[in-house]
Design a protein around this motif. Structure first.
Motif, PDB file in Angstrom:
ATOM      1  N   LEU A 111      -0.334   8.751  -0.613  1.00 22.83           N
ATOM      2  CA  LEU A 111       1.045   9.059  -0.239  1.00 22.83           C
ATOM      3  C   LEU A 111       1.340   8.489   1.136  1.00 22.83           C
ATOM      4  CD1 LEU A 111       1.255  12.760  -1.455  1.00 22.83           C
ATOM      5  CD2 LEU A 111       2.464  10.791  -2.415  1.00 22.83           C
ATOM      6  N   SER A 112       0.367   8.633   2.050  1.00 25.12           N
ATOM      7  CA  SER A 112       0.492   8.049   3.384  1.00 25.12           C
ATOM      8  C   SER A 112      -0.893   7.942   3.996  1.00 25.12           C
ATOM      9  CB  SER A 112       1.394   8.903   4.285  1.00 25.12           C
ATOM     10  OG  SER A 112       0.779  10.148   4.551  1.00 25.12           O
ATOM     11  N   GLU A 113      -1.003   7.051   4.972  1.00 22.81           N
ATOM     12  CA  GLU A 113      -2.249   6.889   5.713  1.00 22.81           C
ATOM     13  C   GLU A 113      -1.909   6.465   7.133  1.00 22.81           C
ATOM     14  OE1 GLU A 113      -4.839   3.562   4.654  1.00 22.81           O
ATOM     15  OE2 GLU A 113      -3.201   2.676   3.534  1.00 22.81           O
ATOM     16  N   GLY A 114      -2.903   6.568   8.009  1.00 21.39           N
ATOM     17  CA  GLY A 114      -2.695   6.198   9.397  1.00 21.39           C
ATOM     18  C   GLY A 114      -2.378   4.726   9.569  1.00 21.39           C
ATOM     19  N   ASN A 115      -1.758   4.385  10.715  1.00 22.05           N
ATOM     20  CA  ASN A 115      -1.412   2.991  11.006  1.00 22.05           C
ATOM     21  C   ASN A 115      -2.634   2.089  10.991  1.00 22.05           C
ATOM     22  OD1 ASN A 115       1.296   3.579  11.311  1.00 22.05           O
ATOM     23  ND2 ASN A 115       1.147   3.850  13.515  1.00 22.05           N
ATOM     24  N   GLY A 116      -2.408   0.858  10.614  1.00 19.80           N
ATOM     25  CA  GLY A 116      -3.493  -0.120  10.575  1.00 19.80           C
ATOM     26  C   GLY A 116      -4.546   0.297   9.565  1.00 19.80           C
ATOM     27  N   THR A 117      -5.785   0.249   9.990  1.00 17.09           N
ATOM     28  CA  THR A 117      -6.879   0.610   9.088  1.00 17.09           C
ATOM     29  C   THR A 117      -7.614   1.859   9.557  1.00 17.09           C
ATOM     30  OG1 THR A 117      -8.361  -0.896  10.262  1.00 17.09           O
ATOM     31  CG2 THR A 117      -7.228  -1.771   8.322  1.00 17.09           C
ATOM     32  N   ILE A 118      -6.948   2.692  10.340  1.00 14.87           N
ATOM     33  CA  ILE A 118      -7.603   3.888  10.895  1.00 14.87           C
ATOM     34  C   ILE A 118      -8.098   4.836   9.807  1.00 14.87           C
ATOM     35  CG2 ILE A 118      -5.513   5.288  11.171  1.00 14.87           C
ATOM     36  CD1 ILE A 118      -7.682   5.380  14.050  1.00 14.87           C
ATOM     37  N   SER A 119      -7.452   4.854   8.650  1.00 12.96           N
ATOM     38  CA  SER A 119      -7.843   5.760   7.570  1.00 12.96           C
ATOM     39  C   SER A 119      -8.987   5.217   6.717  1.00 12.96           C
ATOM     40  CB  SER A 119      -6.648   6.030   6.649  1.00 12.96           C
ATOM     41  OG  SER A 119      -5.622   6.659   7.368  1.00 12.96           O
ATOM     42  N   ARG A 120      -9.274   3.931   6.834  1.00  5.92           N
ATOM     43  CA  ARG A 120     -10.224   3.272   5.925  1.00  5.92           C
ATOM     44  C   ARG A 120     -11.529   2.890   6.601  1.00  5.92           C
ATOM     45  NH1 ARG A 120      -6.194  -0.824   2.625  1.00  5.92           N
ATOM     46  NH2 ARG A 120      -4.439   0.621   2.568  1.00  5.92           N
ATOM     47  N   GLU A 121     -12.574   2.860   5.789  1.00  5.80           N
ATOM     48  CA  GLU A 121     -13.873   2.344   6.221  1.00  5.80           C
ATOM     49  C   GLU A 121     -14.509   1.600   5.068  1.00  5.80           C
ATOM     50  OE1 GLU A 121     -16.683   5.158   7.770  1.00  5.80           O
ATOM     51  OE2 GLU A 121     -15.394   5.702   9.444  1.00  5.80           O
ATOM     52  N   GLU A 122     -15.243   0.556   5.404  1.00  7.79           N
ATOM     53  CA  GLU A 122     -16.064  -0.122   4.406  1.00  7.79           C
ATOM     54  C   GLU A 122     -17.414   0.571   4.376  1.00  7.79           C
ATOM     55  OE1 GLU A 122     -16.400  -4.271   5.261  1.00  7.79           O
ATOM     56  OE2 GLU A 122     -14.401  -4.705   4.494  1.00  7.79           O
ATOM     57  N   GLY A 123     -18.030   0.574   3.227  1.00  6.40           N
ATOM     58  CA  GLY A 123     -19.346   1.179   3.103  1.00  6.40           C
ATOM     59  C   GLY A 123     -20.001   0.766   1.797  1.00  6.40           C
ATOM     60  N   ILE A 124     -21.157   1.325   1.568  1.00  4.41           N
ATOM     61  CA  ILE A 124     -21.914   1.021   0.348  1.00  4.41           C
ATOM     62  C   ILE A 124     -21.811   2.203  -0.601  1.00  4.41           C
ATOM     63  CG2 ILE A 124     -24.191   0.498  -0.607  1.00  4.41           C
ATOM     64  CD1 ILE A 124     -22.972  -1.778   1.062  1.00  4.41           C
TER      65      ILE A 124
END
Length: 121
Positions: free
Chosen positions: A22-35
């Motif tokens: 529905l919404s997420e923080g600006n830029g990529t603050i809400s996301r992380e890459e991982g395994i």
């Protein structure tokens, strides 16, 4: 002249990447890459996942005893049906998500995700 017969066709659209957001923080603050460790089953965007002590993610499993029973993120992209490690993107904080678009969600997962600032609506 004969008219061709019309057959009924049912189409079913799969999950789209990120459609649960529905919404997420600006830029990529809400996301992380991982395994993500996969066990032969494809996972769809919006699958609830847990982060193990190894630092790798697995599909959330409320009945597990190895750490997979604590939801900590939501899978952003879908995965193929493979066994082994797969590089993926996760929503880990500062987001609002739609419960109806999540896979594997339950009351315990909602509570655990809220602790990471992921609000389930």
């Amino acid at each position: 002249m004969a008219t061709p017969s019309m057959q009924s066709v049912t189409l079913q659209e799969g999950h789209h990447v990120g459609e649960f957001l529905l919404s997420e923080g600006n830029g990529t603050i809400s996301r992380e890459e991982g395994i993500l460790t996969l066990t032969g089953t494809a996972l769809v965007s919006g699958t609830v996942v847990a982060k193990l002590d190894t630092g790798k993610y697995v599909a959330y499993n409320a009945k597990a005893k190895d750490g997979a029973q604590v939801a900590s993120a939501v899978l952003y992209n879908s995965t193929p049906a493979i066994t082994g490690d797969y590089k993926a993107v996760f929503i880990v904080r500062n987001a609002e998500v739609m419960s109806i678009a999540l896979t594997g969600i339950d009351a315990a997962a909602v509570t655990a995700l809220q602790a990471t600032s992921i609000v389930v609506r």
